[in-house]
Structures are given as structure tokens and as C-alpha cells.
Design an enzyme around this catalytic site. Sequence first.
Site, mmCIF file in Angstrom:
data_model
loop_
_atom_site.group_PDB
_atom_site.id
_atom_site.type_symbol
_atom_site.label_atom_id
_atom_site.label_comp_id
_atom_site.label_asym_id
_atom_site.label_seq_id
_atom_site.Cartn_x
_atom_site.Cartn_y
_atom_site.Cartn_z
ATOM 1 C CB CYS A 56 -20.387 -2.945 38.690
ATOM 2 S SG CYS A 56 -19.396 -4.284 39.308
ATOM 3 N NE ARG A 90 -19.048 2.153 35.955
ATOM 4 C CZ ARG A 90 -18.075 2.885 36.455
ATOM 5 N NH1 ARG A 90 -17.531 3.827 35.728
ATOM 6 N NH2 ARG A 90 -17.629 2.676 37.669
ATOM 7 C CD1 TRP A 150 -15.440 -6.952 34.339
ATOM 8 C CD2 TRP A 150 -14.445 -6.499 36.287
ATOM 9 N NE1 TRP A 150 -14.099 -7.225 34.212
ATOM 10 C CE2 TRP A 150 -13.463 -6.964 35.386
ATOM 11 C CE3 TRP A 150 -14.050 -6.156 37.575
ATOM 12 C CZ2 TRP A 150 -12.124 -7.081 35.733
ATOM 13 C CZ3 TRP A 150 -12.710 -6.273 37.922
ATOM 14 C CH2 TRP A 150 -11.763 -6.729 36.994
ATOM 15 C CG ASN A 168 -20.819 -0.059 40.952
ATOM 16 O OD1 ASN A 168 -21.419 -1.104 40.742
ATOM 17 N ND2 ASN A 168 -20.976 1.030 40.214
ATOM 18 N N GLY A 169 -17.697 -1.593 43.847
ATOM 19 C CA GLY A 169 -16.581 -1.427 44.775
ATOM 20 C C GLY A 169 -16.329 -2.695 45.571
ATOM 21 C CD GLU A 213 -2.244 1.622 23.560
ATOM 22 O OE1 GLU A 213 -1.809 1.214 24.654
ATOM 23 O OE2 GLU A 213 -3.461 1.785 23.341
ATOM 24 C CE LYS A 244 -5.803 -0.694 22.877
ATOM 25 N NZ LYS A 244 -5.583 0.306 23.819
ATOM 26 C CD GLU A 275 -6.700 -3.389 25.869
ATOM 27 O OE1 GLU A 275 -6.922 -2.862 26.955
ATOM 28 O OE2 GLU A 275 -6.612 -2.716 24.807
ATOM 29 C CG HIS A 280 19.525 -8.576 24.720
ATOM 30 N ND1 HIS A 280 20.819 -9.014 24.779
ATOM 31 C CD2 HIS A 280 19.577 -7.317 24.235
ATOM 32 C CE1 HIS A 280 21.635 -8.057 24.361
ATOM 33 N NE2 HIS A 280 20.897 -7.012 24.021
ATOM 34 C CE LYS A 282 -13.101 3.348 27.772
ATOM 35 N NZ LYS A 282 -11.932 3.125 26.900
HETATM 36 C C1 G6P Z 1 -8.556 -0.525 31.943
HETATM 37 C C2 G6P Z 1 -8.966 -0.283 30.509
HETATM 38 C C3 G6P Z 1 -7.790 0.268 29.714
HETATM 39 C C4 G6P Z 1 -7.259 1.523 30.389
HETATM 40 C C5 G6P Z 1 -6.896 1.278 31.858
HETATM 41 C C6 G6P Z 1 -6.624 2.582 32.582
HETATM 42 O O1 G6P Z 1 -7.658 -1.584 31.985
HETATM 43 O O2 G6P Z 1 -9.433 -1.477 29.913
HETATM 44 O O3 G6P Z 1 -8.217 0.576 28.402
HETATM 45 O O4 G6P Z 1 -6.129 1.969 29.695
HETATM 46 O O5 G6P Z 1 -7.980 0.645 32.534
HETATM 47 O O6 G6P Z 1 -7.812 3.319 32.612
HETATM 48 P P1 G6P Z 1 -7.909 4.882 32.803
HETATM 49 O O7 G6P Z 1 -9.376 5.177 32.762
HETATM 50 O O8 G6P Z 1 -7.287 5.198 34.131
HETATM 51 O O9 G6P Z 1 -7.153 5.525 31.679
#
Ligand code: G6P
Length: 612
Positions: free
Chosen positions: A2, A27, A75, A101-102, A485, A489, A492, A508, A607
Site C-alpha cells: 500500500c 505498491r 493492496w 500500511n502493514g 524467470e 514473467k 505475472e 520426469h 511491487k
Molecule cells: C514481489 C514483486 C516481484 C519481486 C518480489 C521480491 O512479488 O512482484 O517482482 O521479485 O516481490 O521483491 P524485492 O523487492 O524483494 O526484490
Amino acid sequence: MCGIVGYIGKKNALPIIINGLKRLEYRGYDSAGVTILNNKNQLLTFKRAGKVADLEKNINKDIFSGDTGIGHTRWATHGEPSDINAHPHYSSDDSIILVHNGIIENYKFLKNNLIKENYKFATETDTEVLVNLIHFNYANTKNFEKAVQISLTAVEGTYGIACMCKYEPDKIIAARKGSPLLIGVGIEEILVASDPSAVLNYTKKVIYLEDGEMAVVTKSGYGLKTIEDIQVLREAEELDLLQGEIEKGGYDHFMLKEICEQSETIQNTYRGRINFDTGVAKLGGLENVLEKMLKARRFIITACGTAWHAGLVGEHMIEQYCRIPVEVEYASEFRYRRPIIYPDDIIIVISQSGETADTLAALREAKKHGATTIGIVNVIGSTIAREVEAGTYIHAGPEIGVASTKAFTSQLMSLVLITLMLAKEKNVKLQDSLLSLAEELKRLPGKIQKMVDKREEYKKVAEKFKDSKNFLYLGRGYNFPVALEGALKLKEISYIHAEGYPAAEMKHGPIALIDKNMPIVIIAPLDRTYDKIISNIEEVKARKGIVIALANDEDENIKNYADYILRVPKTLALFAPIINVIPLQFLSYYIAAIRGCDVDQPRNLAKSVTVE
Ligand code: G6P
């Protein structure tokens, strides 16, 4: 999670708060709201489910006019995204207003106590409990500052808060524990925000609150103290960040901009840190722990999401080039399983934001055991950056797209630099000499730019797969984490199911999924695993799978096997993940964009995950 923005000054607060909230939407963005102190000294609140743009469109700007206010973009953690659960929250009698937040972990306990005092609750949120607790303590003290202080000492969990009080309307009180918060000090105005991007348009002078600190902000200034009431004196620091750096710069999406920036951002990561005549790397932030790194029993890398994938690549690099044993752990798992950590272990935490709750908790766990902690972080001044014993910033610049791209390649580049630094000291006999590695490093930005310039080629492949339901990504060695990765991507941002697998493991299990509709991205560079990868491709073809091969420019042979080819320049093994991930970023970006997905703000994601 948030975002929080508060304003107190001489200007109309609403546009400033809305502008700040838009910058913080990455956020969290499932609901938003504001409280404004109007000219009649009334606190007016407007909030609703949806994005900040909806809030802006629907709020009556004539009524919500005044020079003080707070806002929030949410969020959801407790309670679904809805108008009523959106922040700000208010006490039962509307006199105290709070954005938060939190997570308040002991909120049920606190709520039961308040219910006994006849408090009524309109929402399921932990925030409403806190605002009523402040109200309860205000009723006893008739002092807003004291009421906040007393309430926060009763709270277990994390918070970044900003709050206002009907009876002392000319002040905002902000406090932090575990969720980032800062105050921006302008001329005749002060802002409160959870992230510097929200204040940058108005001031570059900021003060980051530390855990357990609060700020009382009025038109005439601000005061800092701990929640135990000890005064804190700290000078504002100057932000070295340009607003332009966090704007889209002509691209359709931040994610596309960030993918295209990578030839520059990796240079920012290594600039001034490598001697190109000798290949020796030097990282100022790690000098104080270099001896310990060389003597360490092992390294443990811990992180979440994309940063965890970078850690997996780091494991290959450090084990292969420095012969130091490395383990890679999901931070969320590591912290809870009573990990065995020795004082001569090195714990490397990787985090773009520097605020991920699980990563932070893993770091604190490691510190408890006396291990040496090192951070690889992007956001300067973030909590992880401040709490590690030593560290290196990746200098990738602000990353706004929720799906991490440029931070990933800069994390890899930081791991390359650490590898080179340690390899020199350890005197390991290398497959490629330090000098040849440094020479290749110099060529890397050009190679990345070449891929960026021909991104239409990757887009053409993406167009063919916009309606696919599933994807498989395969790679070996260094390229296995790249496969993970690539798959991450895609899921996501396009919501297509995708799995990454080590290519040889395919038989497997995942091989059962392969049929004529299944696209399989296979990372097949010309390296020592090439022949094995070709065998894996043949296994896929025998089951009529669609092969999208990621192959080097000079590889003619691949045409005999692949249905589609994503061409990449050849490089040395150490740099291959940095090169190879870029077409996969483009592939997922274009598939999502063609499908009309909200690329920068995919559903359900955020994020920076500052809750467990
Ligand atoms: C969230 C984001 C990802 C990120 C992960 C770790 O899930 O959507 O893109 O890789 O957090 O975040 P950080 O800021 O610790 O790299």
C-alpha cells in the site's frame, strides 16, 4: 504494501495527494481514499474500491478543498477490496482518521478489548482496530500525540501510519515500524509518504523514519520522537533522484521502458567498480566484510520472487568461479524453519525494494545467529539496505513496472562483480581469464542494445502465442533460473500458466503435458550443454510440441529443430543469463500487451510485498 501520502502546507492538498498516490500505485491499487481538512475545519473522507484514477474522477473537488490531508492506495490484506475496507479508516465517532500500511498482528485481542468498551466496528480490517484504539486513548488523555504513542506501544505487528484528529485538526502524525515512511520537507509545506517518489515533485529533502519513531507534522514544522517519547534529532537528506527517471519516457508501459533501459542500467551497476585493464572488481560497500567472505564456511542467498531467481544464478557463479559452497533459500521458508546458521556464514539478501517483509525477516533471523549479512538492493535508504552489515546497491534506478526486469539484470550484474572480486582473491583457476571476462563485460551493453533495437522480431513471435493457455520454459545450468524467470514473467502479466524446468527434468513429469498446442521455450545457447539441449528439443518434437528456441545469432543448425527462434548474441557463460533473459522479458511483455492486460499493474500483485 500500500501507499501513503499526506500533505500540510499552503496549497490545495487534494491534487498533491492524488498525484502522490498515482506514483505509489505500484505498491497496491485495489482501492484508494483521502481525508481532507476543509476550510470549516471539518475532516472529510472519500474512498472507494478501484484505482486512484476512479477516486480522482468521482471526488467532488470543490468540497474536498483544503490545505491539509492524508491519502492511501491499498493492496488488501485483511478484508476484501471494497469501498468500506478502503482507507482512510475512522473511529466510531469519526473524530480520528487513519491510513495504515502493514499488519496489526494482535488486532483480534485489541478488538475484543475495545468491544468490551462498547466500540462498534464497521469493517473487518485491522486498521479500524488501531484507529479506535487511538480514539480510546485520546478519550483518556485528550492529547492526540500521547494517544498515538500509547496505542502504538500496545500494537504487535508492522505499521506505517499517518493520522489526523478532529480536535487537533492542524497536524498529521506519522509513525513507522516495519513499513517504510518518510517526511518530505518543502518550503512552507511538509509531506508524509511511504516512498520518495510521492514527494519528489515538491521537495528533494527527506527524512526517513526509523522503526519505532513518529513524526508530528504541522504547518510550522515537524518534530521527531520515538514512541517511547524520546526526542530524535535528524537532519533531512537530499534525494538524488529525478522525477523524469520515474516517468514513462514515451514508452507504452513502464515495463517496456525498463526492459529497453537495460544496456544502460547494467552499466550503472558496474560503473567505477571494475578495472578493465585487469578484470579486477572492487565493491566499496563490501570492503569491510571481504576478509569474512573469503574465510566463510558457506554463503546463503535468500530472497523472494525474481530476486530469488537471481540468487539461483549467483549460486552457479560463486560456486563455479570462487569454489565457495552456496545455498539459496526462499526467504519466506528460511525464516520459519529454524535454519542452521553459523557465525562464519555469509548471508546475502537480494531485494529490489529493500522492503520485502519475508526477506527482511530472514535477514533479521540471520543477524540473530551472528552471521555476516550482505545486501544486494536497489532502493537506496530502504530498510534492508540500512540493516545489513555491508552491501552493494545495484543502481538500476526506480523500477515501477510490477514485473521486475531491469532490477533482475542488475542483480545479476552485482553477483558477477562479487564473483569477480572473490575469484581474484581466491586465486581460482578460471575457465575464462579475468581479463577476457572484463573485455566481454565491455561488449555487453552493445549486445543488449542490439536485442532492444530488434524487439519487433520478438514481438512477431509473441503475436503467434497470444491465445496459448500454457507454456513450458526449459534451460540447463545457468539458464535453468532464466527459464524460471521467463515463466514467472509470463504468468505475472499475461495470466497464462507457465512453468520453468531444468531441461533434462522434463522427462520426469512435464513431458506428459506436451501436445501440438503446447509452446515450449527452450534456452539453447552454443555452450557445452548444446548437444544435450538439442536432444531435449528432439524429445519435444517427437511429441509434436511447438519449439520456441532461444539461440545464438550464429547457430544455423537450430533451424532444423525449432519452429520459432528468439535470436541472441553469443556471450561468455557468466553473462549468458543477463543476455538470455531479455528476449523472454520481451516475449512476456508483448504477449500480455497484445492480450490487452494491465502490464504495469497486473491483478493481485504488488511491487513491494511488505506483508508476510
Ligand atoms: C514481489 C514483486 C516481484 C519481486 C518480489 C521480491 O512479488 O512482484 O517482482 O521479485 O516481490 O521483491 P524485492 O523487492 O524483494 O526484490
